[in-house]
Write a protein that holds these residues in place. Structure first.
Motif, short mmCIF file in Angstrom:
data_model
loop_
_atom_site.label_atom_id
_atom_site.label_comp_id
_atom_site.label_asym_id
_atom_site.label_seq_id
_atom_site.Cartn_x
_atom_site.Cartn_y
_atom_site.Cartn_z
N GLN A 84 0.84 -1.21 0.00
CA GLN A 84 0.00 0.00 0.00
C GLN A 84 0.87 1.25 0.00
O GLN A 84 1.82 1.37 0.76
CB GLN A 84 -0.94 0.00 1.20
N ALA A 85 0.49 2.19 -0.86
CA ALA A 85 1.34 3.35 -1.13
C ALA A 85 1.22 4.44 -0.08
O ALA A 85 2.10 5.31 0.00
CB ALA A 85 1.01 3.92 -2.50
N GLY A 86 0.14 4.44 0.70
CA GLY A 86 -0.04 5.56 1.61
C GLY A 86 -0.07 6.88 0.85
O GLY A 86 -0.45 6.94 -0.32
N SER A 87 0.39 7.93 1.51
CA SER A 87 0.29 9.26 0.90
C SER A 87 1.26 9.49 -0.24
O SER A 87 1.19 10.52 -0.92
CB SER A 87 0.50 10.34 1.97
N SER A 88 2.18 8.54 -0.49
CA SER A 88 3.02 8.70 -1.68
C SER A 88 2.18 8.63 -2.95
O SER A 88 2.62 9.10 -4.01
CB SER A 88 4.12 7.63 -1.71
N PHE A 89 0.95 8.09 -2.84
CA PHE A 89 0.06 8.06 -4.00
C PHE A 89 -0.55 9.44 -4.28
O PHE A 89 -1.05 9.67 -5.38
CB PHE A 89 -1.06 7.04 -3.77
N LYS A 90 -0.50 10.34 -3.33
CA LYS A 90 -1.05 11.67 -3.53
C LYS A 90 -0.39 12.39 -4.70
O LYS A 90 -0.98 13.30 -5.31
CB LYS A 90 -0.92 12.51 -2.26
N THR A 91 0.83 12.00 -5.02
CA THR A 91 1.51 12.62 -6.16
C THR A 91 0.72 12.42 -7.45
O THR A 91 0.71 13.31 -8.32
CB THR A 91 2.93 12.04 -6.29
N PHE A 92 0.05 11.29 -7.60
CA PHE A 92 -0.73 11.05 -8.82
C PHE A 92 -1.99 11.91 -8.84
O PHE A 92 -2.44 12.34 -9.90
CB PHE A 92 -1.07 9.57 -8.94
N VAL A 93 -2.56 12.16 -7.67
CA VAL A 93 -3.69 13.09 -7.58
C VAL A 93 -3.22 14.49 -7.94
O VAL A 93 -3.88 15.22 -8.69
CB VAL A 93 -4.32 13.06 -6.17
N LEU A 94 -2.06 14.88 -7.40
CA LEU A 94 -1.48 16.18 -7.72
C LEU A 94 -1.26 16.32 -9.22
O LEU A 94 -1.65 17.33 -9.84
CB LEU A 94 -0.16 16.35 -6.98
N ALA A 95 -0.64 15.30 -9.84
CA ALA A 95 -0.36 15.36 -11.28
C ALA A 95 -1.65 15.42 -12.09
O ALA A 95 -1.76 16.18 -13.07
CB ALA A 95 0.47 14.15 -11.71
N ALA A 96 -2.67 14.65 -11.69
CA ALA A 96 -3.95 14.68 -12.40
C ALA A 96 -4.61 16.04 -12.27
O ALA A 96 -5.23 16.55 -13.22
CB ALA A 96 -4.87 13.58 -11.85
N ALA A 97 -4.51 16.64 -11.08
CA ALA A 97 -5.08 17.98 -10.88
C ALA A 97 -4.41 19.00 -11.79
O ALA A 97 -5.08 19.82 -12.44
CB ALA A 97 -4.94 18.38 -9.41
N LEU A 98 -3.09 18.95 -11.86
CA LEU A 98 -2.37 19.90 -12.70
C LEU A 98 -2.63 19.63 -14.18
O LEU A 98 -2.75 20.58 -14.98
CB LEU A 98 -0.87 19.81 -12.40
N GLU A 99 -2.76 18.37 -14.57
CA GLU A 99 -3.09 18.04 -15.95
C GLU A 99 -4.47 18.57 -16.34
O GLU A 99 -4.72 18.91 -17.50
CB GLU A 99 -3.06 16.52 -16.15
N SER A 100 -5.38 18.63 -15.37
CA SER A 100 -6.74 19.08 -15.66
C SER A 100 -6.87 20.60 -15.71
O SER A 100 -7.95 21.12 -15.98
CB SER A 100 -7.70 18.53 -14.60
N GLY A 101 -5.77 21.31 -15.44
CA GLY A 101 -5.81 22.76 -15.52
C GLY A 101 -5.75 23.47 -14.19
O GLY A 101 -5.72 24.71 -14.14
N LEU A 102 -5.76 22.73 -13.09
CA LEU A 102 -5.62 23.38 -11.79
C LEU A 102 -4.16 23.81 -11.59
O LEU A 102 -3.26 23.34 -12.29
CB LEU A 102 -6.04 22.41 -10.67
#
Length: 677
Positions: A379-397
């Motif tokens: 289990q990745a724990g909060s190291s997976f948050k990087t993918f949420v961050l990248a997806a947010a930035l890819e979406s224009g945030l």
């Protein structure tokens, strides 16, 4: 009259001479005579089995791979005269003058064999022994006669030098060593060119019965056999009696040496399994062909392995982990039982994907399962948050957009468990509002669960997979942003590497080039980078994650000579702890946990483990050592962005999120465990 016919007649007349045995011998003699008149039988000398060699990225020999026969063929010109002459003096004194068969020895052996009712004595020349190595070990009278006939034919096909070279690379010297080069390595840890007369005499004396005359297991017998061999060398005029007396007192080898090690660590095992499993490397289309090529085909396998980085990774891991056991630590589970824990480290080159170091577990000799590359991951724990961050930035945030991090937070979860899904921030912190950058530095669970739903969990899955996550992900799990899913450390390193590489993902690879024994290139790695993120997204993400190392949860990973970005991760109940980070040169994932199962690490060395504790410290010590003295390189600056906006979910989805949404893009309907810092 042909040489073969002469040989056959000699064998027949010699057999008939023993009158008491004529009845038993006559049928075999008839078959021998027939063999002499039959169509010439082809003798195919297949290529010798040859061990494969594995090299590191700098060209250093890392390991040997071989099956039953450890062999490294060498040309006759590379074998010193003392070795050649010692073998000939002991095994076949008339080698240069006979035509494949020594008739006197053969007939003498035949009389002994007939009298014994079978094959009791050899009489084989070196040429006959070469034939025997092809035909097998059967010792019937008919077989020995056939060997003699084929030996005559072989002498017509090959030169004496070619036959001798084949023999010296074929003959068995015991302890798994086939051929003079492997024997020199096995007994003295040197190449054949470095052997003296005493060592050559010992090798020559072993040939007849390599198990019985084994110098390591039977030193007294071996010493006597060497004395006899030295006497034969004196008789041939190659050394004096005085020299022989000195060589007879040379110490015998007492243990098996390995000038080239066997494959016995995580990286080398990974290389071996890749070659055996994957037909795309050009060494065989079937598993059987690939096995033969790897262990007997004389391959030259050039890898991406950096031994210096590997040593530094091991040292950092062992230095930082608590306790006195290298590579592992012991801690108690909730019922008071001792549990084995470890940490793994894997590093890739961000520009190519080359795997430079791989510490896959506590130690390959005792624990061969490679946690970094095998199974479903941890289990990745909060190291997976990087993918949420990248997806947010890819979406224009943008990093200055704000999102609520107040907690505990609860979300409707119809059809999932539990319903509602309740999230706590790390340490039960109340949290608060802040920019995406600030919430990343805090590793706010509530902020990232909200951000995941604002962006859309399917978008998060898509981005994670583009960045190289290969383990299963499901968009319907609300806890995905907190690392509820398992990931592999090697995938995490490569994924974070795409951020440092301006959004270009390179699949991790281990093998740079494969050559055949003749130097032919069978495989050459080709760059296969593909765009996973826009350049702007990668640079913005690097900016945020660099701030996390300088002033967030990853401060224990700070470097002195290079910028670094990264993210901590602590899974549910501290059962998995991570630090995954990158520099302009390398990306490295460090994972820590129990070797088997998920066991909370509430007290390891007096510390409640988080990704910011031991894993970040391992990462920092390791990368500081790797990059010491390297000229500083900065991450590229992103383009300027718009001003920040407030991001909110609808109040019916997020009652505690303060307000209505203008940017909701989808949400999950299931749930799972997951928390982190």
């Amino acid at each position: 009259m042909s040489k073969i016919l002469k040989l056959v007649l000699c064998l027949v007349f010699a057999s008939a001479f023993v009158a008491a045995s004529v009845v038993a011998v006559a049928p075999g003699a008839a078959r021998v005579f027939d063999a002499g008149h039959s169509t010439p039988e082809a003798l195919f000398l297949n290529p010798l089995d040859e061990r494969s060699l594995v090299f590191d990225a700098a060209g250093g020999l890392r390991a040997t791979l071989y099956g039953e026969q450890n062999r490294a063929p060498v040309p006759l010109s590379a074998i010193p005269e003392q070795v050649i002459n010692a073998v000939l003096d002991v095994e076949d004194q008339n080698f240069w003058s006979h035509e494949g068969v020594n008739l006197r020895s053969t007939v003498r052996a035949l009389f002994e064999n007939v009298a014994a009712g079978g094959v009791a004595q050899g009489g084989s020349t070196i040429t006959m022994q070469v034939v025997k190595s092809v035909m097998g070990d059967e010792t019937s009278l008919e077989r020995k006669s056939r060997e003699a006939i084929l030996a005559l034919r072989l002498e017509e096909q090959l030169t004496k030098e070619q036959i001798l070279e084949r023999y010296l690379n074929t003959v068995y010297f015991g302890n798994g060593a086939y051929g003079v080069q492997a024997a020199a390595e096995t007994y003295w840890n040197v190449g054949v060119a470095e052997l003296d007369w005493g060592q050559a005499a010992l090798l020559a004396s072993i040939i007849r019965y390599p198990d019985l005359y084994n110098p390591i297991r039977h030193p007294e017998v071996a010493s006597e056999r060497r004395r006899i061999a030295l006497g034969l060398i004196v008789d041939a005029g190659h050394i004096t009696e005085e020299q022989a007396g000195l060589y007879a007192y040379e110490p015998l080898p007492t243990q098996v040496s390995r000038i080239a090690p066997s494959a016995d660590d995580y990286f080398l095992e990974e290389v071996k399994q890749i070659l055996l499993d994957d037909p795309s490397y050009g060494i065989g289309s079937t598993p059987e062909e690939r096995y033969q090529a790897v262990f007997s085909g004389g391959l030259r396998i050039h890898t991406t392995f950096d031994p210096n980085m590997q040593a530094l990774a091991l040292q950092a891991r062992n230095d930082v982990l608590p306790g006195e056991l290298d590579g592992q630590f012991l801690f108690r589970n909730r019922v008071g039982e001792d549990v084995q824990g470890t940490a793994v480290v894997v590093t890739t080159d961000v520009h190519t994907g080359a795997v430079r170091a791989l510490v896959g577990g506590p130690g390959f000799d005792a624990y061969r399962y490679n946690i970094a590359t095998q199974g479903i991951g941890r289990q990745a724990g909060s190291s997976f948050k990087t993918f949420v961050l990248a997806a947010a930035l890819e979406s224009g945030l943008v990093p200055n957009d704000t999102v609520a991090g107040s907690g505990p937070c609860r979300f409707p979860n119809p059809g999932g468990y539990p319903d509602p899904y309740i999230v706590q921030n790390f340490g039960n912190s109340g949290g608060g509002g802040g920019s995406i950058t600030q919430q990343t530095l805090r590793s706010s669970n509530c902020a990232y669960v909200r951000l995941g739903q604002i962006v859309g969990l399917q978008r998060v899955v898509d981005v994670a997979q583009r960045m190289g996550i290969t383990t299963p992900l499901t968009a319907g799990i609300l806890s995905m942003p907190l690392g509820a899913f398992e990931v592999l450390p090697v995938d995490m390193a490569a994924a974070y590497g795409s951020i440092a590489n301006d959004g270009i993902y390179n699949e991790p690879y281990y093998i740079e080039r494969i050559e055949g024994s003749d130097g032919t290139v069978l495989y050459q790695h080709q760059p296969n980078g593909r765009r996973a993120l826009t350049r702007q997204t990668a640079r913005l993400a690097a900016q945020v994650l660099e701030a996390n190392v300088t002033g967030g949860t990853g401060t224990r990973a700070r470097l002195t000579s290079q910028p670094a970005g990264g993210k901590t991760g602590t899974a549910q109940d501290s059962a998995d702890a991570w630090f995954v980070g990158f520099t302009p040169q390398y990306a490295t994932a460090v994972w820590m946990g129990a070797t088997a199962g998920r066991v909370p690490m509430g007290n390891v060395g007096g510390v409640s483990v988080t990704g910011g504790s031991y894993p970040a410290r391992i990462w920092g010590q390791y990368m500081n050592a790797v990059l010491d003295g390297i000229e500083r390189v900065e991450f590229a600056d992103p383009e300027s962005t718009r001003g920040g906006r407030s991001l909110r979910l609808p109040s019916e989805v997020d009652p505690g999120g303060s307000g209505s949404s203008s940017s909701g893009r989808g949400r999950g309907s299931g749930s799972g465990s997951g928390s982190g810092s």
